[in-house]
Design an enzyme around this catalytic site. Sequence first.
Site, PDB file in Angstrom:
ATOM      1  N   GLU A  45       0.835  -1.204   0.000  1.00  5.05           N
ATOM      2  CA  GLU A  45       0.000   0.000   0.000  1.00  5.05           C
ATOM      3  C   GLU A  45       0.875   1.261   0.000  1.00  5.05           C
ATOM      4  OE1 GLU A  45      -3.961   1.494   2.376  1.00  5.05           O
ATOM      5  OE2 GLU A  45      -2.258   0.861   3.590  1.00  5.05           O
ATOM      6  N   LYS A 127      -8.815   3.350  -2.831  1.00  2.13           N
ATOM      7  CA  LYS A 127      -9.358   2.802  -1.598  1.00  2.13           C
ATOM      8  C   LYS A 127     -10.681   3.493  -1.278  1.00  2.13           C
ATOM      9  CE  LYS A 127      -7.737   1.728   3.126  1.00  2.13           C
ATOM     10  NZ  LYS A 127      -6.575   1.911   4.042  1.00  2.13           N
ATOM     11  N   CYS A 161      -5.266  -2.844   2.542  1.00  2.96           N
ATOM     12  CA  CYS A 161      -5.268  -2.777   4.002  1.00  2.96           C
ATOM     13  C   CYS A 161      -6.626  -3.160   4.586  1.00  2.96           C
ATOM     14  CB  CYS A 161      -4.828  -1.377   4.429  1.00  2.96           C
ATOM     15  SG  CYS A 161      -4.295  -1.217   6.144  1.00  2.96           S
TER      16      CYS A 161
END
Length: 337
Positions: A45, A127, A161
């Site tokens: 990430e 995200k 994540c």
Amino acid sequence: MSTQSKVAAVQAAPCFLDLDAGIDKAIGLIEEASANGANLIAFSETWLPGYPNHIWLGPVAWQMQFVGRYFDNSIVAGSPQEARLAKACRDNNIQLSMGCSERDGGSLYIAQWHFDETGEVVNRRRKLKPTHVERTVYGEGDGSDLNVVQTSIGRVGQLACWEHLQPLSKYAMYAQNEQIHVAAWPNLALYEGVAYALGHQVNNGASMIYAVEGSCFVVAPCSLVTKEMQDMLCDGDAEKEALLPLGGGYTTIYGPDGSELAERIPHDHEGIMYADIDLHMIGYAKGAADPAGHYAKRDSTRLLINRKKQRAVVNFDDASGWEEMVEQSGSPADVTE
């Protein structure tokens, strides 16, 4: 399409706040993975230009020293830096999933860009919901970012994540017959042992459960914290150093049964993890439990997905702009001039 391929997960420290140096390092790792026969290489990430650990370490006024450099070193779509990554994929005949901080206008997004082996970006996602204080840095994605794409090695999807703790987002991915999943994590050193549910045990567990629930292969790259990064962010402050210890790389690759497919790299060492995978094995897992197929209970629970790209500005001089406004408001009567 062959059912067999080799995947690679990178465990390496980023070149923090130095985008061009990060591109150089990424290309070297891409070349190494290709030389070792990998068909896909995945980075953690926001590996470009590094995860902003500073947002967890001190008050906003203190963090401001990093804000400008982080913004300037976040990558832009269509930039020369992206072109260099695309060329590396073409030259080495390898697919790439790159975790990056994407700059778009005046905003940043936690992004994952998937390049195919020709260098084309086949999936560019953001995200959906940055976690906790990440929301002070990054904007949000939307339903168009819950996307699985067909490639020469199988159907590939990406999440970042704690999106792996969002049941509905995961289910949206499972429903697209995902076969290879890239689970991008930052370093897992931050707050180690002093914060609830932030440790590597639960985060690796989330990747493993994703593999089992989705009946897919999960490539889970993870970054790490070096002494150089710790010195830059902590400046000798013992309390900050305790919150950001060295290491934190817990890269894993899982099979559809949840088994680990490669020996782990020590959490404070850099390296590339490899695994040979065979999509044929997915059939065994799906035969037992396909949560978005025969194992679903459609009369009890269903998932609604809005895949429409959300825009802050709609131009009414564009016919599609009116159509979008009508669609999102519900009816023409709801649209006011």
